[in-house]
Scaffold this motif. Structure first.
Motif, PDB file in Angstrom:
ATOM      1  N   THR A 345       0.828  -1.210   0.000  1.00 49.71           N
ATOM      2  CA  THR A 345       0.000   0.000   0.000  1.00 49.71           C
ATOM      3  C   THR A 345       0.866   1.265   0.000  1.00 49.71           C
ATOM      4  N   GLN A 346       2.154   1.115   0.261  1.00 51.60           N
ATOM      5  CA  GLN A 346       3.058   2.264   0.241  1.00 51.60           C
ATOM      6  C   GLN A 346       3.647   2.512  -1.152  1.00 51.60           C
ATOM      7  N   SER A 347       3.441   1.580  -2.071  1.00 51.45           N
ATOM      8  CA  SER A 347       4.004   1.701  -3.411  1.00 51.45           C
ATOM      9  C   SER A 347       3.197   2.694  -4.249  1.00 51.45           C
ATOM     10  N   SER A 348       3.844   3.248  -5.274  1.00 47.15           N
ATOM     11  CA  SER A 348       3.193   4.257  -6.117  1.00 47.15           C
ATOM     12  C   SER A 348       2.099   3.636  -6.983  1.00 47.15           C
ATOM     13  N   VAL A 349       1.048   4.444  -7.262  1.00 44.37           N
ATOM     14  CA  VAL A 349      -0.074   4.012  -8.082  1.00 44.37           C
ATOM     15  C   VAL A 349       0.283   4.211  -9.557  1.00 44.37           C
ATOM     16  N   ILE A 350       0.129   3.143 -10.370  1.00 44.09           N
ATOM     17  CA  ILE A 350       0.463   3.238 -11.791  1.00 44.09           C
ATOM     18  C   ILE A 350      -0.764   3.118 -12.687  1.00 44.09           C
ATOM     19  N   HIS A 351      -1.930   2.771 -12.079  1.00 46.25           N
ATOM     20  CA  HIS A 351      -3.157   2.659 -12.873  1.00 46.25           C
ATOM     21  C   HIS A 351      -4.357   2.705 -11.928  1.00 46.25           C
TER      22      HIS A 351
END
Length: 581
Positions: A345-351
């Motif tokens: 949930t800490q990772s960047s949103v790509i879509h």
């Protein structure tokens, strides 16, 4: 003086009756009993009508003073109190011949309709009946009786109707060989001849002890006696071959994540239970089919376990927890759902995806699905915000297990025995699919640490008052009655959840909303319903209709493995949310 004789005679008879009544109490000096349920009422006398002295908790031990019918007199906080005998176990005393069972031994039932009794003898009351092929943990033995852990509580069955697996020896045979059956419905005969009597049948994957072989026939141990089968349908292994560890054909090993996981003779909930494994045990994965994995659960013994309770890892190099989920898709449940670069949930949103969007699942990484994006790239979506189509296991929201741990949940598979329930347009019987759903849900809940009781574990008829009685006896935190619907209108579809008492409404709302979210069935709402198992139930109880068997399209969906996973994941999540709130 003559007139006083009848009075003296009456007094003598009263005194004699008192002595006789006292003699019916079974003394249990130097005995101890262990409580098997939480919040067990200790009463002032041997009956439910007596006032409550206090409550005992699961695992508490007390000195047993005597037995009065179905009640045990104990020393409770310096006073004499009574507890129901069907809610205690491990009564040990120097005056009885009861012996503790070997650790992890299991009793596999060899006959249908076997009565479970409150004590080691036919004079004791019947708790319920269990069916052929079911397996239960052995608690102790006494004479020709064995105490087992059943959905009705700890009870006794005759030793002649069980086979043992696990640490306890299955038979008196000293053979150093075992064999695995390679054909279904294989006849077991009383003599090595096709004209001899058939005494039973075996199915592919079952393991038996080999006593001897003569050309085309093999003598085996079967249900406590010798039997004969055709040698061409058994793969015999010697003790030397069994000692060699089996190598994984898939290149993977799996660690059990459920507290207790049933091993079956084939990769299906219809498979016969042949043993069990426990949380933390690791096995090479020999074969995978749909949602089932074949393991060597005991040296020389093989069986199938549900792979959604196995944490798969590669045996060499990678240490990855990704699991193959070929042919599966993730369907987004909510608008604006995030697909991220990494499984966090800490990772960047790509879509960003919307409700109904479908993505091919590439692998499962812990609680995240790696999916194929429209541009050909990949990303990760949280497993608890999607619905799965295909063989991939459904994922429940992390942390849900903390709200289910130590909760007592009674699952009631509707109908059974002579009561088939409704029959679907394609022939699906309601009683068969309700037990399938309940067993799958029970495995999920037990893996979270819940105490799960099934009102029936096989194809048995159980009256409605008995189902409610089980809920009351176990002081259930939740009672879920599982059903499938039917109507003359073959276009009707969807799920409905019922409650009766106002205090049951919140549980119904939580379970219903989560089942709809996970299955995407038509939402027919949750509402008040006048059904015996919820009307007469003093515990939090609901009755859920998980779709229409009378609708041919919905019947086909209901019978699928993916639907069963989604529906049970929805009930699981609904229970967790209810207890959290």
């Amino acid at each position: 003086m003559k007139k006083r004789k009848p009075l003296i005679l009456v007094i003598c008879l009263i005194l004699l009756a008192g002595i006789t009544q006292e003699g019916t109490q079974v003394k249990a000096e130097n005995s101890t009993v262990t409580i098997t349920t939480n919040n067990l009422n200790v009463r002032q006398g041997p009956g439910l009508s007596y006032p409550i002295l206090g409550q005992a908790q699961k695992g508490d031990q007390f000195n047993a003073l005597s037995r009065e019918g179905d009640w045990i007199k104990i020393n409770f906080q310096g006073q004499s109190g009574y507890v129901a005998s069907w809610l205690i176990s491990d009564m040990t005393t120097s005056q009885t011949g009861e012996k503790a069972a070997s650790t992890n031994s299991q009793a596999i039932i060899t006959t249908d309709g076997l009565r479970v009794r409150k004590g080691p003898g036919t004079s004791y009351g019947v708790l319920g009946t269990i069916q052929k092929g079911t397996a239960y943990k052995v608690k102790s033995t006494e004479g020709s009786w064995v105490k087992i852990q059943t959905p009705y509580g700890d009870g006794w069955v005759a030793n002649e109707f069980v086979q043992y697996s696990g640490s306890q020896e299955q038979n008196s045979s000293s053979s150093s060989q075992t064999g695995e059956i390679t054909a279904n419905s294989l006849n077991v005969r009383n003599k090595p001849s096709l004209t001899s009597d058939i005494i039973g049948k075996l199915n592919s994957g079952e393991t038996v002890a080999v006593i001897s072989q003569n050309d085309s026939w093999t003598e085996i141990s079967f249900s406590g006696k010798a039997g004969w089968i055709s040698s061409q349908y058994i793969a015999v292994q010697s003790s030397q071959s069994k000692s060699k560890p089996k190598q994984s054909a898939s290149g993977k090993s799996g660690t059990v994540t459920a507290t207790s996981l049933t091993v079956r003779n084939k990769g299906s909930l219809n498979g016969k239970p042949i043993g069990s494994v426990t949380k933390g045990q690791t096995f090479p994965i020999l074969e995978q089919t749909d949602n089932w994995a074949k393991i060597e659960y005991r040296t020389g013994s093989y069986g199938w376990v549900a792979s959604w309770f196995i944490d798969m890892t590669a045996e060499k190099n990678s240490g990855s927890s990704q699991q193959s989920v070929n042919g599966s898709s993730a369907i987004i449940l909510h608008n604006g759902s995030n697909i991220r670069k990494k499984a966090s949930t800490q990772s960047s949103v790509i879509h960003r995806a919307n409700k109904g969007d479908s993505f091919e699942i590439i692998s499962l990484n812990d609680d995240w699905y790696e999916v194929r994006l429209p541009n050909g790239g990949t990303g990760f979506v949280a497993g608890w915000i999607v619905k799965v189509e295909g063989s991939a296991p459904a994922v429940t929201k992390p942390g849900a297990e903390q709200h289910l741990r130590n909760k007592t949940i009674v699952l009631d598979p509707g109908h059974g025995g002579r009561d088939n329930g409704t029959t679907g347009a394609r022939g699906t019987r309601e009683k068969d699919i309700t037990i399938r759903t309940a067993q799958l849900l029970a495995d999920k809940l037990r893996s979270a640490g819940a105490n799960v009781i099934l009102t029936r574990s096989g194809d048995t008829y159980l009256p409605l008052p008995s189902r409610v009685g089980i809920s009351h006896y176990h002081n259930a935190d939740a009672f879920i009655s599982i059903h499938y619907d039917s109507t003359p209108d073959r276009t009707a579809r969807g799920a409905t959840t019922y409650y009766y008492h106002p205090f049951q409404q919140e549980l119904a709302a939580n379970i219903h909303s989560n089942v709809i979210a996970m299955t995407n069935l038509r939402d027919r709402g949750y509402r008040a319903g006048d059904y015996h198992v919820i009307r007469e139930n003093k515990r939090n109880a609901v009755l859920i209709e998980l779709g229409y068997l009378s609708n041919p399209a919905e019947e086909a969906l209901i019978a699928s493995a993916q639907y069963q996973q989604s529906a049970t994941a929805g009930i699981y999540q609904g229970l967790a949310r209810y207890f959290k709130n």
